[in-house]
Design an enzyme around this catalytic site. Structure first.
Site, PDB file in Angstrom:
ATOM      1  N   GLY A 239      -6.928   1.076   3.921  1.00  0.00           N
ATOM      2  CA  GLY A 239      -8.385   1.154   3.884  1.00  0.00           C
ATOM      3  C   GLY A 239      -8.951   1.522   2.535  1.00  0.00           C
ATOM      4  N   GLY A 240      -8.099   1.955   1.612  1.00  0.00           N
ATOM      5  CA  GLY A 240      -8.566   2.222   0.258  1.00  0.00           C
ATOM      6  C   GLY A 240      -9.310   3.537   0.102  1.00  0.00           C
TER       7      GLY A 240
ATOM      8  CG  HIS B 217     -50.912   0.890   6.566  1.00  0.00           C
ATOM      9  ND1 HIS B 217     -50.839   1.604   5.396  1.00  0.00           N
ATOM     10  CD2 HIS B 217     -51.865   1.482   7.316  1.00  0.00           C
ATOM     11  CE1 HIS B 217     -51.727   2.580   5.431  1.00  0.00           C
ATOM     12  NE2 HIS B 217     -52.368   2.522   6.589  1.00  0.00           N
TER      13      HIS B 217
ATOM     14  N   GLY C 176     -15.394  12.107 -13.238  1.00  0.00           N
ATOM     15  CA  GLY C 176     -15.038  10.710 -13.421  1.00  0.00           C
ATOM     16  C   GLY C 176     -13.723  10.347 -12.758  1.00  0.00           C
TER      17      GLY C 176
ATOM     18  CD  GLU D  36      -2.605   1.580   0.198  1.00  0.00           C
ATOM     19  OE1 GLU D  36      -2.359   2.636  -0.435  1.00  0.00           O
ATOM     20  OE2 GLU D  36      -3.507   0.771  -0.114  1.00  0.00           O
TER      21      GLU D  36
ATOM     22  CB  ILE E 140     -18.349  12.706  -7.153  1.00  0.00           C
ATOM     23  CG1 ILE E 140     -17.933  11.256  -6.893  1.00  0.00           C
ATOM     24  CG2 ILE E 140     -17.423  13.655  -6.388  1.00  0.00           C
ATOM     25  CD1 ILE E 140     -16.541  10.908  -7.379  1.00  0.00           C
TER      26      ILE E 140
ATOM     27  N   GLY F 136     -18.804  18.441 -13.856  1.00  0.00           N
ATOM     28  CA  GLY F 136     -19.170  17.039 -13.743  1.00  0.00           C
ATOM     29  C   GLY F 136     -20.610  16.909 -13.310  1.00  0.00           C
TER      30      GLY F 136
END
Length: 488
Positions: free
Chosen positions: A37-38, A459, A286, A32, A183, A179
């Site tokens: 943790g990414g 309900h 992106g 890493e 995100i 964008g």
């Protein structure tokens, strides 16, 4: 050269596979280059959704007047909100690091993994630079990073990506977002709720172009009421002077139509260029795969034109013993998809016969305001496939709970003519939770409308909007059918 049974490059969902391999007694190396943790934990879904919940609380208070409740926000410690969220994220990443460091089954290597051959990896640019690792099995799980489109002058502008935006300790007065995906939608909601004047420039005629078009149109209508929305516009140039960022945009030729503010301008060729300005620019256009530093040319691993790793249906690459999962394969760039793929890789590494990854009921959700969620085919997908289908749309406000909430939005159900569920798309409160009933029906049930129709729904809970979307008269080939409210 250090020998291992298993190497994983990347510490997001790939860690699930590493832990499974270690659990059966294999020697495992984790490579890493950043925080453990990414993407999701450190600069993606976890910090963003924690921040967004603050926006939801703020929005609830500000909307209390509609329920004859006089409420007032007397102060917001925005910097403290951001600091606490990022401190929690950092502690979670540190906790993962401490766990790996204390494990006898894992060896952690800090740095960038670079292939020497199919199953040999060298470490560069980190604390363990120069280490060489070899294993029988290697998993590529290096994720993605923000992609910056070719906007003239962008390199001379002090812009933010989502990574930096999640750490801003004050909301910009005027925020321009380039964008139109999830995100942009989520961060637009966050900063807009806390006082930013938001302008969004997106290439497609609707925001959230991956959603069903009817949902995307409804979402874009709501955002056009909140913000300055330029949908169907492509940013072509950016400039910064005296603390102000300006972005020039032109109509995107591939958009079906162009919208400026709350008005639909028409076809792209009919729209004039526009210039928008703010004191901060967020580029959320992106993401690109983190494969360029891996030296994959030294391996048999193939990538597509965009750099995503090519795999078969079992997540094996073209190189013997090399697997890949998560965002780097580009199938569904969602954390729950990466976790689903990790389970598949574990099964296929430890089982006798490989099983394909099942993506047939992969949901997505956008934690904006309104929320959006979907699973399965969109109506446009069914039309493109020339499939026979039926659809039904049911409004939140036509249920007792939705009416009490003064909720806008709808659930759209898509089925084939035998009653099999093809897809479901939701825009409105709790969409991310409501979609799960349909996911379970498609995955664990028979996958038909009977799974939903025959189940008893509380309900007057909000789940009745899903029940009724699947329980009334469908329209063949399209159309809207709003049933009438019934109070029991």
């Amino acid at each position: 050269m250090q020998e291992f049974d298993f190497i994983v490059i990347g510490s997001g969902s790939g860690l699930d596979v590493a832990n499974a391999m270690a659990g059966r007694g294999d020697s495992v190396a984790v490579v890493e280059e950043g925080r453990l943790g990414g993407t999701c934990l450190n600069r993606g879904c976890i910090p963003s959704k924690r921040l967004l919940y603050h926006a939801d609380v703020m929005e609830t208070i500000e909307g209390a007047g509609a329920f004859d409740i006089d409420a007032e926000v007397t102060g917001v410690d925005f910097a403290e909100i951001v600091r606490k969220v990022n401190e929690d994220v950092a502690e979670s990443a540190d906790s993962i690091r401490r766990g790996l460091a204390s494990s006898d089954a894992h060896d952690l290597f800090s740095g960038t993994g670079r292939f020497v051959d199919d199953r040999t990896v060298e470490i560069g640019d980190g604390d363990d630079e120069g280490a060489a690792l070899r294993a029988d099995t290697v998993l590529v799980a290096t994720g993605t990073r923000p992609s910056i489109p070719p906007i003239d002058g962008i390199d001379d502008v002090d812009y933010h990506t989502s990574t930096e935006a999640l750490r801003l300790e004050s909301p910009p007065d005027r925020l321009v977002i380039v964008g139109g995906g999830y995100i942009a939608a989520e961060l637009g909601h966050f900063f807009g709720t806390f006082g930013s004047d938001v302008t969004i420039v997106g290439r497609r005629e609707h925001l959230l172009p991956e959603a069903d078009a009817e949902v995307g149109e409804a979402f874009t209508d709501r955002y056009a009421d909140r913000f300055d929305v330029y949908a169907g516009y492509e940013a072509i140039a950016a400039d910064e002077a005296d603390g102000e960022v300006t972005v020039e945009a032109r109509a995107y030729p591939e958009a079906d139509s162009v919208r400026a503010g709350g008005e639909t301008v028409g076809a792209p060729e009919e729209a004039e260029d526009v210039t928008v300005a703010g004191d901060a620019l967020l580029v959320a256009a992106g993401r690109r795969p983190n494969t360029d530093a891996l030296n994959l040319d030294a391996t048999g691993v193939e990538t597509d034109a965009a750099g995503f790793v090519e795999t078969d249906e079992y997540l094996r690459t073209d190189a013997e013993g090399v697997w890949a999962l998560g965002d780097v394969v580009g199938e569904y760039m969602l954390k729950h998809s990466a976790n689903h793929e990790a389970k598949a890789v574990i099964r296929n590494l430890l089982g006798d016969e490989p099983e394909p990854v099942d993506y047939s009921a992969m949901p997505f959700a956008v934690f904006a305001s309104p929320e959006v969620a979907g699973v399965g085919a969109r109506e446009a997908d069914l039309r493109e496939a020339d499939a026979e289908y039926a659809t039904r749309t049911y409004a939140y406000g036509d249920t007792a709970r939705g009416s009490a909430m003064q909720a806008e939005g709808f659930v759209k159900a898509l089925i084939d003519l035998d009653g099999n569920i093809e897809g479901c798309h939701i825009v409105g409160p709790e969409a991310s939770n409501l979609i799960e009933e349909v996911v379970v029906a498609m995955t664990a049930g028979s996958g038909t409308v009977a799974d939903i129709r025959d189940a008893v729904h509380v309900h007057p809970a909000l789940s009745e909007v899903v029940d009724r979307a699947f329980s009334g008269q469908f329209s063949r080939g399209g159309g809207r059918d709003h049933a009438h409210q019934h109070h029991g």
